[in-house]
Design an enzyme around this catalytic site. Structure first.
Site, PDB file in Angstrom:
ATOM      1  N   HIS A 135       0.838  -1.198   0.000  1.00 23.08           N
ATOM      2  CA  HIS A 135       0.000   0.000   0.000  1.00 23.08           C
ATOM      3  C   HIS A 135       0.865   1.236   0.000  1.00 23.08           C
ATOM      4  CE1 HIS A 135       0.415   1.688   4.125  1.00 23.08           C
ATOM      5  NE2 HIS A 135       0.655   0.436   4.494  1.00 23.08           N
ATOM      6  N   CYS A 136       0.331   2.314  -0.521  1.00 29.34           N
ATOM      7  CA  CYS A 136       1.001   3.602  -0.452  1.00 29.34           C
ATOM      8  C   CYS A 136       0.140   4.529   0.390  1.00 29.34           C
ATOM      9  CB  CYS A 136       1.280   4.168  -1.843  1.00 29.34           C
ATOM     10  SG  CYS A 136      -0.204   4.515  -2.802  1.00 29.34           S
ATOM     11  N   ILE A 137       0.206   5.805   0.158  1.00 28.61           N
ATOM     12  CA  ILE A 137      -0.449   6.758   1.047  1.00 28.61           C
ATOM     13  C   ILE A 137      -1.971   6.744   0.941  1.00 28.61           C
ATOM     14  CG2 ILE A 137      -0.461   8.748  -0.516  1.00 28.61           C
ATOM     15  CD1 ILE A 137       0.664   8.865   3.134  1.00 28.61           C
TER      16      ILE A 137
END
Length: 640
Positions: free
Chosen positions: A26-28
């Protein structure tokens, strides 16, 4: 079950089930799946799902855009899909001082199996209760040799005996090591022939009785060698600390191995290198260090006992639970066994008797004060387990992470220990734990010491409960809505966090940004690789790759600054951060720098969306008319 559990289950179902997931990061703002077959994922169902912003496909990833709550959703999806460690782009690195980091690591490694640990403790306690009833009730033939006892004892004791195997898995998740390799590390530590006693027995079988160990390291006997290096044996079954340290080292070996070993053979060569390097280092270095500390503590405690039994009671009662955490309680246990064997009576372990009750009482007090419902639900089984003398669920999952309740329980154990030693109480047998430990203080028909033991339980419990209940405050943050009457509209101005050319948000190359799905704002094409604070506030989120930073102003305005498109894949390369999550910042303060030319050369865009992520809280958001901005220029104005 977490608040996002249902959402996670629906996401997994509609990306094709857990069988269709190769990996997840996952990223932001988004979950980044690598699917075996993207064609079977239900795009439209996901897009219309409450809690999902949209779905995008880019760079071989199936991206489910969530928004600010993506870390919480990610954790739930990982559990639902049964995915192992290494799925997150975000490193699970603890912050704070050394003590805080150690607590974070230990509690983090135990958190995944606290329920099973508490259940096993309850089984052991139930089995002990049956043995006690069997000795007191005529016709109730239940003994420690019966088949039923053996089976229940195996069920309850297995998790403790093979603790390194379980911790091998959970600590591998914590340190981002291949979890299957973590299990092998733990299993190797439990292998019978590598235990210290087995090494000594093998040497005696060859050399004969009475022959001294051929080697010595720091005064410790070594009965075998590894590639010519003396090997000091230790007992690793039921241990905690050695496996965690070995896994932490193994994770670094894995990281280095992945850099130098070709990807085509990494699947089996990397685990091979990790096991071949990390385990010998563990056996040759970590084991001897733990053994050396154990011997030093044993000598130290004996010296304190000789100086003053009361001081010994204060010290051992206070530190007993700490010794258990690090597996160093074995520095005292052999002294007690030896004394009982020789004299039929021992005071060596008496001082620790109240510690488990102080711990249990602290958990009971926390039950009445905890705001976290999930943590609160762990208290009753931990209390039951603690009454029977099994306090690991209470320590690792409840009191230790909160620190002060753990310290208060240490105080209770210390006072109880001083009381017992002052009254000359000693034990005549060993084996009973918790409430059944009272049996240890009976000598035939003489049960005079039992009364003192009961009083010590009361002392430890009252202090542990009282200090925790009256002095500990649960620092869990509860969001409160503050209503402020405003006779007229208020505004808040955001200055440009990046120098460059301003463009409308709908020109962004990323559709999720362009459609305003993640918030309202603008895009800046930077001419200088520097991000500064657009207002006075707090760093809410700083992604490890440093490409994105979330801020909240002192007035509650939330802003996301996202440097570049898919720059998360650079993993921090060409970025440098000057703040960390939780820092207070002033308007114009430098937050992050980035190398524009190097990022472009690497094939990434550097356009930088500046978004107000809680735009729904405002009546209007007004964009400044100026197209070329420096960091002192107004960029956006909110109206409320």
């Amino acid at each position: 079950m977490g608040k996002y559990r249902e959402l996670a289950e629906r996401i997994v179902e509609n990306v094709g089930g857990k069988e269709n997931i190769n990996s997840l990061t996952h990223c932001i703002t988004r979950l980044r799946f690598k699917l075996k077959n993207e064609a079977i994922a239900q795009d439209e169902v996901l897009k219309n799902m409450d809690g999902v912003v949209t779905v995008m496909k880019s760079g071989g990833q199936y991206q489910v855009v969530i928004g600010n709550h993506v870390p919480d959703v990610f954790e739930e999806v990982m559990q639902v899909a049964g995915l192992g460690a290494g799925g997150s782009d975000e490193a699970d690195a603890p912050t704070g001082n050394i003590f805080d980091r150690l607590i974070d690591i230990i509690s983090g490694c135990f958190q995944p199996f606290l329920g099973a640990l508490a259940a096993a403790g309850m089984v052991k306690g139930f089995n002990a209760l049956l043995v006690f009833l069997g000795s007191q009730i005529d016709g109730f033939n239940y003994t420690a040799t019966s088949g039923t006892y053996v089976m229940l004892n195996g069920i309850g004791d297995a998790i403790f005996l093979f603790m390194p195997v379980i911790l091998g898995f959970t600590s591998a998740q914590k340190f981002k090591l291949n979890p299957m390799v973590g299990i092998v590390v733990g299993a190797a530590l439990c292998y019978p022939s590598v235990q210290g006693g087995a090494l000594q027995a093998a040497f005696v079988a060859t050399a004969g009785e009475g022959v001294a160990a051929p080697y010595s390291i720091f005064g410790l006997p070594a009965y075998a060698t590894f590639l010519g290096i003396p090997w000091v044996g230790a007992t690793y079954t039921s241990s905690v600390i050695p496996v965690i340290f070995i896994i932490a080292f193994a994770a670094q070996v894995q990281k280095l191995a992945k850099k130098i070993i070709p990807s085509v053979v990494q699947t089996f060569v990397v685990p091979f290198m990790v096991l071949l390097i990390a385990l010998p280092v563990g056996f040759l270095v970590i084991g001897p260090i733990i053994s050396m500390l154990t011997d030093l503590l044993s000598s130290g405690f004996q010296a304190v006992m000789d100086f003053s039994p009361i001081v010994y009671g204060i010290v051992l009662g206070f530190f007993w639970q700490v010794l258990v955490i690090f597996g160093l309680h074995w520095s005292v246990v052999p002294l007690g066994i030896m004394q009982i064997t020789q004299d039929g009576f021992s005071q060596v372990l008496t001082a620790m008797y109240g510690a488990s009750f102080a711990q249990t009482a602290a958990v009971a007090a926390m039950f009445f004060k905890l705001k976290d419902k999930n943590l609160k639900s762990l208290c009753p089984p931990a209390i039951i387990s603690g009454i029977f003398g099994v306090t690991e669920p209470a320590i690792y999952g409840i009191t230790l992470p909160k620190r002060w309740p753990f310290i208060y329980s240490m105080i209770g154990g210390s006072v109880a220990g001083a009381y017992l030693m002052f009254n000359g109480v000693g034990s005549f047998t060993m084996g009973g734990l918790g409430i059944f430990g009272l049996m240890n203080y009976i000598n035939g028909d003489d049960a005079s010491f039992v009364l003192h033991a009961v009083i010590s339980i009361g002392i430890a419990s009252v202090i542990g409960f009282g200090l925790t209940y009256f002095f500990w405050k649960d620092n869990t943050v509860i969001e409160e809505t503050i209503v402020v009457e405003t006779p007229m509209a208020r505004t808040e101005t955001i200055t440009a966090p990046v120098q460059g050319t301003v463009a409308p948000l709908n020109t962004a190359q990323d559709d999720a940004f362009a459609q305003g799905l993640l918030g309202k704002g603008v895009v800046i094409h930077p001419t200088k690789g520097e991000v500064v604070a657009p207002f006075d506030g707090t760093v809410m989120t700083l992604f490890p790759s440093k490409h994105a930073i979330g801020l909240v102003s002192d007035n509650g305005l939330e802003v996301l600054i996202h440097v570049g498109l898919d720059t998360v894949q650079l993993d921090g390369k060409y970025f440098e951060a000057f703040v960390k999550q939780g820092d207070k910042v002033k308007q114009g303060q430098k937050l992050v720098t980035f190398d524009i030319e190097k990022i472009i050369e690497a094939g990434y865009l550097v356009e930088t969306p500046v978004l107000i992520t809680n735009a729904g809280d405002y009546l209007d958001i007004i964009e400044a008319e100026k197209k070329d901005v420096v960091i002192t220029d107004e960029l956006l104005t909110t109206v409320i």
